[in-house]
Design a protein around this motif. Sequence first.
Motif, PDB file in Angstrom:
ATOM      1  N   VAL A  23      -3.521  -4.832   0.349  1.00 20.45           N
ATOM      2  CA  VAL A  23      -3.433  -4.443   1.756  1.00 20.45           C
ATOM      3  C   VAL A  23      -4.350  -5.306   2.625  1.00 20.45           C
ATOM      4  O   VAL A  23      -4.084  -5.494   3.805  1.00 20.45           O
ATOM      5  N   TRP A  43       8.349  -7.062   9.122  1.00 18.73           N
ATOM      6  CA  TRP A  43       7.941  -5.671   9.372  1.00 18.73           C
ATOM      7  C   TRP A  43       7.983  -4.862   8.075  1.00 18.73           C
ATOM      8  O   TRP A  43       7.161  -3.973   7.848  1.00 18.73           O
ATOM      9  N   PHE A  44       8.942  -5.168   7.209  1.00 15.33           N
ATOM     10  CA  PHE A  44       9.055  -4.464   5.928  1.00 15.33           C
ATOM     11  C   PHE A  44       7.860  -4.792   5.037  1.00 15.33           C
ATOM     12  O   PHE A  44       7.376  -3.933   4.295  1.00 15.33           O
ATOM     13  N   HIS A  45       7.387  -6.010   5.129  1.00 15.88           N
ATOM     14  CA  HIS A  45       6.209  -6.451   4.379  1.00 15.88           C
ATOM     15  C   HIS A  45       4.996  -5.593   4.737  1.00 15.88           C
ATOM     16  O   HIS A  45       4.273  -5.125   3.858  1.00 15.88           O
ATOM     17  N   TRP A  46       4.789  -5.378   6.030  1.00 14.37           N
ATOM     18  CA  TRP A  46       3.654  -4.564   6.477  1.00 14.37           C
ATOM     19  C   TRP A  46       3.824  -3.104   6.064  1.00 14.37           C
ATOM     20  O   TRP A  46       2.890  -2.470   5.562  1.00 14.37           O
ATOM     21  N   GLU A  47       5.004  -2.587   6.298  1.00 14.72           N
ATOM     22  CA  GLU A  47       5.265  -1.183   5.952  1.00 14.72           C
ATOM     23  C   GLU A  47       5.080  -0.933   4.462  1.00 14.72           C
ATOM     24  O   GLU A  47       4.397   0.015   4.054  1.00 14.72           O
ATOM     25  N   LEU A  48       5.658  -1.772   3.646  1.00 13.72           N
ATOM     26  CA  LEU A  48       5.577  -1.618   2.200  1.00 13.72           C
ATOM     27  C   LEU A  48       4.146  -1.768   1.699  1.00 13.72           C
ATOM     28  O   LEU A  48       3.686  -0.982   0.861  1.00 13.72           O
ATOM     29  N   ILE A  50       1.278  -1.235   3.281  1.00 12.55           N
ATOM     30  CA  ILE A  50       0.437  -0.097   3.667  1.00 12.55           C
ATOM     31  C   ILE A  50       0.810   1.147   2.869  1.00 12.55           C
ATOM     32  O   ILE A  50      -0.062   1.869   2.369  1.00 12.55           O
ATOM     33  N   LEU A  51       2.108   1.403   2.707  1.00 13.14           N
ATOM     34  CA  LEU A  51       2.535   2.589   1.960  1.00 13.14           C
ATOM     35  C   LEU A  51       2.169   2.493   0.478  1.00 13.14           C
ATOM     36  O   LEU A  51       1.818   3.511  -0.134  1.00 13.14           O
ATOM     37  N   LYS A  52       2.235   1.297  -0.099  1.00 14.64           N
ATOM     38  CA  LYS A  52       1.821   1.134  -1.499  1.00 14.64           C
ATOM     39  C   LYS A  52       0.337   1.426  -1.666  1.00 14.64           C
ATOM     40  O   LYS A  52      -0.067   2.076  -2.630  1.00 14.64           O
ATOM     41  N   ASP A  79       9.241   1.087  -5.825  1.00 15.55           N
ATOM     42  CA  ASP A  79       8.761  -0.209  -5.365  1.00 15.55           C
ATOM     43  C   ASP A  79       8.793  -1.254  -6.474  1.00 15.55           C
ATOM     44  O   ASP A  79       9.304  -2.357  -6.282  1.00 15.55           O
TER      45      ASP A  79
END
Length: 122
Positions: A23, A43-48, A50-52, A79
């Motif tokens: 992160v 945007w998916f890179h950031w979302e994934l 942070i959620l991971k 994931d």
Amino acid sequence: MKGVKITFWVSTSLIGLFIIPGVFFLNAPLAKEGMRHLDLPLWFHWELGILKAIGALVLLLPFAGNRIKEWAYFGLFLDVLSAFYALAWTDGMQGSTFFPLVIFALLAISYWSHHKLNKVFK
């Protein structure tokens, strides 16, 4: 029971060591290039990412409830399987394609030992 506790904490700590530091490198050029290589949006890179990290923290926190840990395990399993599929689809079967399966194995060991500690598997 002591062996199961050690197994849980070693496998879960390794998961945390693999996932949580990522992160802090979400904005690194290599990380961004990896997502571009897989044809995934930034945007998916950031979302994934942070959620991971949140999911790995939930697994490490001893006071997190079992229901939320189940969701964290589910999300992380999804994931790593998706990462394996994306790498296999994009690059074919190479050595690096199988790294997500190593994390999958650690997750499976952590999940099994978590349930063994909570007496779900009797």
